[in-house]
Scaffold this motif. Structure first.
Motif, PDB file in Angstrom:
ATOM      1  N   GLN A  32      -3.447  39.167 -65.807  1.00 42.92           N
ATOM      2  CA  GLN A  32      -2.932  37.876 -65.353  1.00 42.92           C
ATOM      3  C   GLN A  32      -1.402  37.780 -65.310  1.00 42.92           C
ATOM      4  O   GLN A  32      -0.866  36.978 -64.554  1.00 42.92           O
ATOM      5  N   ASP A  33      -0.693  38.613 -66.073  1.00 43.87           N
ATOM      6  CA  ASP A  33       0.763  38.528 -66.035  1.00 43.87           C
ATOM      7  C   ASP A  33       1.380  39.391 -64.938  1.00 43.87           C
ATOM      8  O   ASP A  33       2.360  39.005 -64.316  1.00 43.87           O
ATOM      9  N   ASP A  73      -5.577  32.163 -68.394  1.00 47.93           N
ATOM     10  CA  ASP A  73      -4.723  30.985 -68.381  1.00 47.93           C
ATOM     11  C   ASP A  73      -4.672  30.408 -66.957  1.00 47.93           C
ATOM     12  O   ASP A  73      -4.091  31.023 -66.058  1.00 47.93           O
ATOM     13  N   PRO A  74      -5.273  29.223 -66.763  1.00 41.40           N
ATOM     14  CA  PRO A  74      -5.306  28.639 -65.413  1.00 41.40           C
ATOM     15  C   PRO A  74      -3.926  28.338 -64.837  1.00 41.40           C
ATOM     16  O   PRO A  74      -3.795  28.107 -63.641  1.00 41.40           O
ATOM     17  N   GLU A  75      -2.909  28.356 -65.694  1.00 41.48           N
ATOM     18  CA  GLU A  75      -1.535  28.175 -65.186  1.00 41.48           C
ATOM     19  C   GLU A  75      -1.047  29.458 -64.511  1.00 41.48           C
ATOM     20  O   GLU A  75      -0.213  29.427 -63.623  1.00 41.48           O
ATOM     21  N   LYS A  76      -1.565  30.580 -65.000  1.00 38.61           N
ATOM     22  CA  LYS A  76      -1.073  31.869 -64.479  1.00 38.61           C
ATOM     23  C   LYS A  76      -1.883  32.368 -63.296  1.00 38.61           C
ATOM     24  O   LYS A  76      -1.384  33.138 -62.479  1.00 38.61           O
ATOM     25  N   LYS A 303     -10.330  19.219 -63.466  1.00 44.70           N
ATOM     26  CA  LYS A 303      -8.927  19.260 -63.017  1.00 44.70           C
ATOM     27  C   LYS A 303      -8.498  20.717 -62.780  1.00 44.70           C
ATOM     28  O   LYS A 303      -7.811  21.029 -61.814  1.00 44.70           O
ATOM     29  N   ILE A 304      -8.939  21.588 -63.700  1.00 43.49           N
ATOM     30  CA  ILE A 304      -8.611  23.018 -63.543  1.00 43.49           C
ATOM     31  C   ILE A 304      -9.208  23.544 -62.235  1.00 43.49           C
ATOM     32  O   ILE A 304      -8.552  24.249 -61.464  1.00 43.49           O
ATOM     33  N   GLU A 307      -7.160  22.232 -59.231  1.00 43.44           N
ATOM     34  CA  GLU A 307      -5.872  22.918 -59.051  1.00 43.44           C
ATOM     35  C   GLU A 307      -6.081  24.368 -58.596  1.00 43.44           C
ATOM     36  O   GLU A 307      -5.329  24.884 -57.783  1.00 43.44           O
ATOM     37  N   GLY A 308      -7.132  24.987 -59.141  1.00 47.53           N
ATOM     38  CA  GLY A 308      -7.446  26.363 -58.736  1.00 47.53           C
ATOM     39  C   GLY A 308      -7.790  26.430 -57.260  1.00 47.53           C
ATOM     40  O   GLY A 308      -7.340  27.329 -56.532  1.00 47.53           O
ATOM     41  N   LYS A 311      -4.709  26.270 -55.063  1.00 48.95           N
ATOM     42  CA  LYS A 311      -3.992  27.561 -54.966  1.00 48.95           C
ATOM     43  C   LYS A 311      -4.770  28.520 -54.062  1.00 48.95           C
ATOM     44  O   LYS A 311      -4.195  29.220 -53.230  1.00 48.95           O
TER      45      LYS A 311
END
Ligand code: TYM
Length: 331
Positions: A32-33, A73-76, A303-304, A307-308, A311
């Motif tokens: 993920q990073d 991580d749903p932010e990443k 919500k996740i 947002e997913g 994207k």
């Protein structure tokens, strides 16, 4: 330099198990990073087996929660439901015109399903690899972290990409299977009956939602035998599987002790299983507890997903408009 694009998905057909975790999710977390990742719940795929709508809904939320509890991580990453991205079925329709009945009928997973559910050999089962190719190609992914059982599907995705490119011009990259340690991890069922799976033999499958006691009971019942009779003997696959699980959950020194006992023909499988049961229960516990917490807040999970999907659609809509132009559907 822009990051390489990665796609992978998990069907929402039941509870996630150690095979899903070690074969797929663990790789997602590591990626993920360093990569531009799209991970999704393959809910359309699960319709091939006609799930009860209530179960399907529950399964989607649980798969999502278990992925996050495992460290995604749903932010990443873009974490979404396949059915929230309508560009996927649109590409599926386009690619279906380039997929042939003969090749689809030869796919081993299709043949398995025909055997398992002879009364429900629907067209969705036959074209499963086309939908899977669409999931991947919709983001022009180059790397796909999956377990060994999905390799054939990946090969088909490459074939469909090539066929599209030959007909309409170079457009899709050819996606490759990706793993960190190169070796495919395949977790077998604890009774040695084949791969660990969501739907078969629940007593020989360890789920991420299993409590400590259940995990221990299942491991204590795992198939073993009277033990090796000569030093350094080859391991039967069900013993190899126990060592693999131990390697994945216990400290290396612990694995070494049992391996050397095996090689010296003085291993006691009861002791080994007790140790493995302790270590595996400790491994699964934090994931299970976090997943339970996450599932209590459905609004947050929704919500996740939203947002997913945003994207995922940003990337998917670009791919589909390019494909439409190449095909000539741009009036
Ligand atoms: P699914 O839902 O059966 O499994 C999800 C992931 O878990 C891996 N896996 C295993 N790995 C090791 N040992 C096992 N016993 C084991 N069981 C499952 C699978 O290889 C997979 O990586 N068709 C796919 C879902 C899918 C997909 C995609 C994957 C749909 N579209 C696009 C990648 C890209 C499936 O049924 O996986």
């Amino acid at each position: 330099m822009s990051k390489e694009i990665v796609v992978s998905g998990i069907r929402s057909t039941g509870h996630l198990h150690l095979g899903n975790y070690f074969g797929a999710i663990q790789n997602y977390v590591k990626m993920q990073d360093g990569y531009n990742c799209y991970f999704f719940v393959a809910d359309y795929h699960s319709l091939t087996t006609h799930p009860d709508p209530k179960d399907l809904r529950e399964n989607v939320f649980r798969v999502l929660a278990e992925n996050i509890a495992s460290g995604l991580d749903p932010e990443k990453v873009a974490l979404y439901a396949q059915s929230d991205v309508p560009e996927i079925p649109e590409l599926y329709l386009m690619l279906n015109m380039l997929a042939y009945k003969g090749e689809l009928e030869k796919v081993p997973t299709f043949k398995d399903k025909v055997r398992q559910q002879p009364d429900n050999v629907n067209a969705g089962l036959l074209t499963y690899p086309v939908l899977m190719a669409s999931d991947i190609l919709i983001h022009k992914a180059v790397k796909v972290p999956v377990g060994k059982d999905q390799e054939q599907h990946l090969e088909m995705a490459r074939n469909f990409a090539q066929r599209f490119n030959m007909r309409y011009g170079d457009y899709f990259p050819e996606p490759q299977v990706f793993r960190f340690n190169h070796d495919a991890v395949k977790i077998m069922a604890l009774d040695g009956s084949g791969k660990m799976s969501k739907s078969e033999n629940v007593n020989a499958t360890i789920f991420l939602s299993d409590d400590d006691d259940t995990i221990k009971k299942k491991i204590m019942k795992a198939k073993t035998d009277a033990g090796p009779t000569e030093p350094n003997a080859a391991m039967p696959d069900y013993i190899q599987n126990l060592f693999l699980l131990m390697h994945l959950s216990s400290r290396p020194e612990v694995v070494d002790i049992y391996r050397s006992q095996y090689n010296n023909c003085n291993i006691r499988y009861g002791d080994m299983k007790k140790q493995l049961a302790e270590d595996m229960a400790a491994f699964v516990r934090p994931i299970r507890e976090r997943a339970v917490e996450l599932q209590k807040d459905e609004a947050a999970l929704r919500k996740i997903l939203k947002e997913g999907a945003e994207k995922a659609r940003a990337s998917a809509s670009q791919t589909i408009s390019g494909a439409r132009k190449l095909i000539g559907i741009n009036y």
